[in-house]
Design a protein around this motif. Structure first.
Motif, PDB file in Angstrom:
ATOM      1  N   GLN A  32       4.479  59.789 -47.263  1.00  0.00           N
ATOM      2  CA  GLN A  32       3.047  60.073 -47.350  1.00  0.00           C
ATOM      3  C   GLN A  32       2.225  58.969 -46.702  1.00  0.00           C
ATOM      4  N   ARG A  33       2.656  57.723 -46.891  1.00  0.00           N
ATOM      5  CA  ARG A  33       1.949  56.598 -46.275  1.00  0.00           C
ATOM      6  C   ARG A  33       2.025  56.686 -44.754  1.00  0.00           C
ATOM      7  N   GLN A  34       3.204  57.038 -44.238  1.00  0.00           N
ATOM      8  CA  GLN A  34       3.334  57.208 -42.795  1.00  0.00           C
ATOM      9  C   GLN A  34       2.501  58.393 -42.309  1.00  0.00           C
ATOM     10  N   GLY A  35       2.387  59.419 -43.173  1.00  0.00           N
ATOM     11  CA  GLY A  35       1.566  60.569 -42.812  1.00  0.00           C
ATOM     12  C   GLY A  35       0.099  60.190 -42.659  1.00  0.00           C
ATOM     13  N   LEU A  36      -0.410  59.345 -43.571  1.00  0.00           N
ATOM     14  CA  LEU A  36      -1.784  58.870 -43.466  1.00  0.00           C
ATOM     15  C   LEU A  36      -1.985  58.087 -42.173  1.00  0.00           C
ATOM     16  N   ALA A 196      13.869  55.482 -37.307  1.00  0.00           N
ATOM     17  CA  ALA A 196      13.687  55.790 -35.887  1.00  0.00           C
ATOM     18  C   ALA A 196      12.231  56.020 -35.540  1.00  0.00           C
ATOM     19  N   GLU A 197      11.416  56.463 -36.518  1.00  0.00           N
ATOM     20  CA  GLU A 197      10.025  56.764 -36.221  1.00  0.00           C
ATOM     21  C   GLU A 197       9.203  55.525 -35.923  1.00  0.00           C
ATOM     22  N   VAL A 198       9.712  54.342 -36.284  1.00  0.00           N
ATOM     23  CA  VAL A 198       8.937  53.138 -36.009  1.00  0.00           C
ATOM     24  C   VAL A 198       9.036  52.716 -34.562  1.00  0.00           C
ATOM     25  N   MET A 199       9.963  53.327 -33.821  1.00  0.00           N
ATOM     26  CA  MET A 199      10.085  52.986 -32.416  1.00  0.00           C
ATOM     27  C   MET A 199       9.052  53.779 -31.628  1.00  0.00           C
ATOM     28  N   ALA A 265      -4.746  50.262 -44.816  1.00  0.00           N
ATOM     29  CA  ALA A 265      -4.550  48.813 -44.740  1.00  0.00           C
ATOM     30  C   ALA A 265      -4.193  48.264 -46.115  1.00  0.00           C
ATOM     31  N   GLY A 266      -4.852  48.761 -47.160  1.00  0.00           N
ATOM     32  CA  GLY A 266      -4.510  48.350 -48.518  1.00  0.00           C
ATOM     33  C   GLY A 266      -3.114  48.785 -48.911  1.00  0.00           C
ATOM     34  N   LEU A 267      -2.726  50.008 -48.511  1.00  0.00           N
ATOM     35  CA  LEU A 267      -1.370  50.484 -48.781  1.00  0.00           C
ATOM     36  C   LEU A 267      -0.335  49.603 -48.086  1.00  0.00           C
ATOM     37  N   ALA A 268      -0.632  49.235 -46.835  1.00  0.00           N
ATOM     38  CA  ALA A 268       0.288  48.365 -46.097  1.00  0.00           C
ATOM     39  C   ALA A 268       0.420  47.017 -46.786  1.00  0.00           C
ATOM     40  N   LEU A 269      -0.695  46.498 -47.272  1.00  0.00           N
ATOM     41  CA  LEU A 269      -0.668  45.203 -47.945  1.00  0.00           C
ATOM     42  C   LEU A 269       0.153  45.267 -49.228  1.00  0.00           C
ATOM     43  N   SER A 270       0.161  46.427 -49.890  1.00  0.00           N
ATOM     44  CA  SER A 270       0.900  46.565 -51.155  1.00  0.00           C
ATOM     45  C   SER A 270       2.407  46.585 -50.956  1.00  0.00           C
ATOM     46  N   THR A 271       2.847  46.861 -49.717  1.00  0.00           N
ATOM     47  CA  THR A 271       4.279  46.954 -49.450  1.00  0.00           C
ATOM     48  C   THR A 271       4.909  45.614 -49.115  1.00  0.00           C
ATOM     49  N   VAL A 272       4.089  44.591 -48.927  1.00  0.00           N
ATOM     50  CA  VAL A 272       4.599  43.273 -48.570  1.00  0.00           C
ATOM     51  C   VAL A 272       4.005  42.231 -49.509  1.00  0.00           C
ATOM     52  N   LYS A 273       4.634  41.088 -49.542  1.00  0.00           N
ATOM     53  CA  LYS A 273       4.118  39.989 -50.340  1.00  0.00           C
ATOM     54  C   LYS A 273       2.931  39.360 -49.624  1.00  0.00           C
ATOM     55  N   PHE A 274       1.789  39.328 -50.293  1.00  0.00           N
ATOM     56  CA  PHE A 274       0.578  38.779 -49.680  1.00  0.00           C
ATOM     57  C   PHE A 274       0.828  37.334 -49.252  1.00  0.00           C
ATOM     58  N   ILE A 329      -1.705  50.441 -36.441  1.00  0.00           N
ATOM     59  CA  ILE A 329      -0.548  50.388 -35.544  1.00  0.00           C
ATOM     60  C   ILE A 329       0.562  49.554 -36.170  1.00  0.00           C
ATOM     61  N   SER A 330       0.200  48.452 -36.797  1.00  0.00           N
ATOM     62  CA  SER A 330       1.171  47.603 -37.468  1.00  0.00           C
ATOM     63  C   SER A 330       1.926  48.367 -38.549  1.00  0.00           C
ATOM     64  N   SER A 331       1.180  49.072 -39.395  1.00  0.00           N
ATOM     65  CA  SER A 331       1.797  49.812 -40.494  1.00  0.00           C
ATOM     66  C   SER A 331       2.580  51.020 -39.992  1.00  0.00           C
ATOM     67  N   ARG A 332       2.032  51.702 -38.990  1.00  0.00           N
ATOM     68  CA  ARG A 332       2.681  52.914 -38.477  1.00  0.00           C
ATOM     69  C   ARG A 332       4.049  52.610 -37.891  1.00  0.00           C
ATOM     70  N   TYR A 333       4.167  51.489 -37.164  1.00  0.00           N
ATOM     71  CA  TYR A 333       5.422  51.155 -36.510  1.00  0.00           C
ATOM     72  C   TYR A 333       6.185  50.033 -37.207  1.00  0.00           C
ATOM     73  N   ASN A 334       5.695  49.626 -38.394  1.00  0.00           N
ATOM     74  CA  ASN A 334       6.393  48.628 -39.211  1.00  0.00           C
ATOM     75  C   ASN A 334       6.616  47.321 -38.448  1.00  0.00           C
ATOM     76  N   ILE A 335       5.550  46.863 -37.783  1.00  0.00           N
ATOM     77  CA  ILE A 335       5.613  45.634 -37.002  1.00  0.00           C
ATOM     78  C   ILE A 335       4.521  44.687 -37.480  1.00  0.00           C
ATOM     79  N   TYR A 336       4.872  43.457 -37.819  1.00  0.00           N
ATOM     80  CA  TYR A 336       3.904  42.423 -38.174  1.00  0.00           C
ATOM     81  C   TYR A 336       3.033  42.861 -39.362  1.00  0.00           C
ATOM     82  N   VAL A 337       3.635  43.568 -40.308  1.00  0.00           N
ATOM     83  CA  VAL A 337       2.861  44.150 -41.414  1.00  0.00           C
ATOM     84  C   VAL A 337       2.355  43.084 -42.375  1.00  0.00           C
ATOM     85  N   LYS A 338       3.218  42.175 -42.797  1.00  0.00           N
ATOM     86  CA  LYS A 338       2.838  41.165 -43.778  1.00  0.00           C
ATOM     87  C   LYS A 338       1.698  40.288 -43.273  1.00  0.00           C
TER      88      LYS A 338
END
Length: 366
Positions: A32-36, A196-199, A265-274, A329-338
């Motif tokens: 769902q997060r990726q869908g958003l 694979a979707e992060v590529m 952006a808040g959802l992405a922040l919740s998936t990593v250690k601040f 873009i960071s959250s969508r492709y799982n790059i530099y999220v933290k």
């Protein structure tokens, strides 16, 4: 200033905090997060970028040559400087540094541009000109450059992974796989691999001998977030005006962009250690202090000191918090999220102070 804080900054913080809480409570699962993120990156954001750019005119761009050149050249230079410093100082990969530049090197002009500049300087032609110029270069130039660099970095990583797998399969010395944001096993079926979707690029390119730079450019231009603003700027340059009756169609979906982007952006922040480490502090400093200071200095050298109001508007436009397109873009492709999510959160809060700083400082420097 109180009005800006109440109407613009506080809602961002509240919605981002809501996304963070929803993430911590597992209100959204990963799919769902990726869908958003897909809704924002592939539909809402391209629509918002397109309609914001096509409202500009060639006359506006030609109205103040110094401002236009400084806006275009300055944003690109600061974007690329952020990219190279990220690689040099923090030893990040190409794609990580590209996302860093999309965040630390780009202001959220599309979201906060009018909301911040209009109350301070008024809804004037000069205000619209500054916002239009910065919006065009951020959305139609730096985003495609960032996507190109992401594709290029991932293409190089896949080539190294493929070479390592081939060497291992032949029974020769095992080659250590390069550092990547998400480890993808070349032997797996990409259609069955959730990662694979992060590529950004298609995995079918793996192993083919082709120009990686050209392939990265083509793959970047396939993304709606790239070709939509580029199409808009072409229409502006050739003088094609989109009928006013068409605007509401784009506006309706574009209005979803800002709110969902901040929530994501808040959802992405919740998936990593601040993280409030040196990198977050540096990115925040680069975005809110170093970039506007550079524009102020160059603006004075270019003779913009005779129009304090316009110079102040330009400085304020590039002193805005990070572009939310970067964290999406960071959250969508799982790059530099933290680092990206932390930078976005910290910069948004600190902007309440730096905004006052630049309003006070610019007139003193003229």
């Amino acid at each position: 200033m109180v009005q800006i804080l109440v109407n613009d900054i506080i809602p961002i913080i509240v919605i981002m905090a809501l996304g963070y809480v929803c993430g911590k409570l597992s209100y959204f699962d990963d799919d769902q997060r990726q869908g958003l993120n897909k809704v924002v990156l592939n539909i809402a954001l391209p629509a918002a970028l397109f309609i914001s750019i096509v409202k500009a005119t060639r006359e506006e761009l030609a109205q103040d040559t110094t401002l236009t050149i400084l806006g275009f050249v300055g944003i690109i230079v600061m974007f690329m400087l952020s990219y190279y410093l990220c690689r040099l100082m923090f030893k990040h990969s190409i794609q990580e540094a590209a996302v860093c530049a999309l965040i630390a090197g780009s202001p959220t002009i599309g979201f906060l541009g009018f909301a911040v500049l209009d109350p301070i300087y008024g809804d004037t032609v000069s205000t619209n000109l500054v916002i239009a110029i910065i919006s065009i270069v951020v959305n139609a130039v730096t985003i495609p450059i960032g996507m190109y660099l992401i594709n290029l970095g991932q293409a190089k990583d896949r080539a190294k992974l493929s070479a390592a797998a081939t060497t291992t399969a032949k029974g020769e010395v095992t080659v250590k796989a390069p550092k990547a944001d998400v480890a993808v096993d070349p032997s797996k079926d990409a259609s069955k691999d959730k990662n694979a979707e992060v590529m950004v690029s298609k995995s079918s390119n793996m192993g083919k001998k082709k120009n990686s730079n050209l392939a990265a450019l083509v793959n970047a231009l396939k993304q709606p977030v790239c070709w939509a603003p580029l199409l808009a700027i072409v229409l502006v340059l050739i003088g094609v005006r989109v009928p006013d009756q068409v605007a509401p169609t784009f506006d309706l979906i574009a209005k979803a962009n800002s709110g969902v982007a901040v929530l994501a952006a808040g959802l992405a922040l919740s998936t990593v250690k601040f993280s409030l480490g040196w990198e977050t502090i540096w990115n925040t400093f680069y975005r809110l202090i170093l970039t506007p200071a550079a524009f102020l200095g160059v603006g004075l050298l270019c003779g913009m000191g005779h129009d304090v109001n316009k110079l102040s508007m330009l400085v304020m436009a590039v002193a805005l918090p990070p572009a939310f397109s970067g964290i999406i873009i960071s959250s969508r492709y799982n790059i530099y999220v933290k680092e990206g999510a932390s930078t976005t959160a910290v910069s948004t809060v600190v902007f309440a102070v730096t905004c006052l700083l630049w309003i006070w400082l610019v007139p003193l420097c003229v």
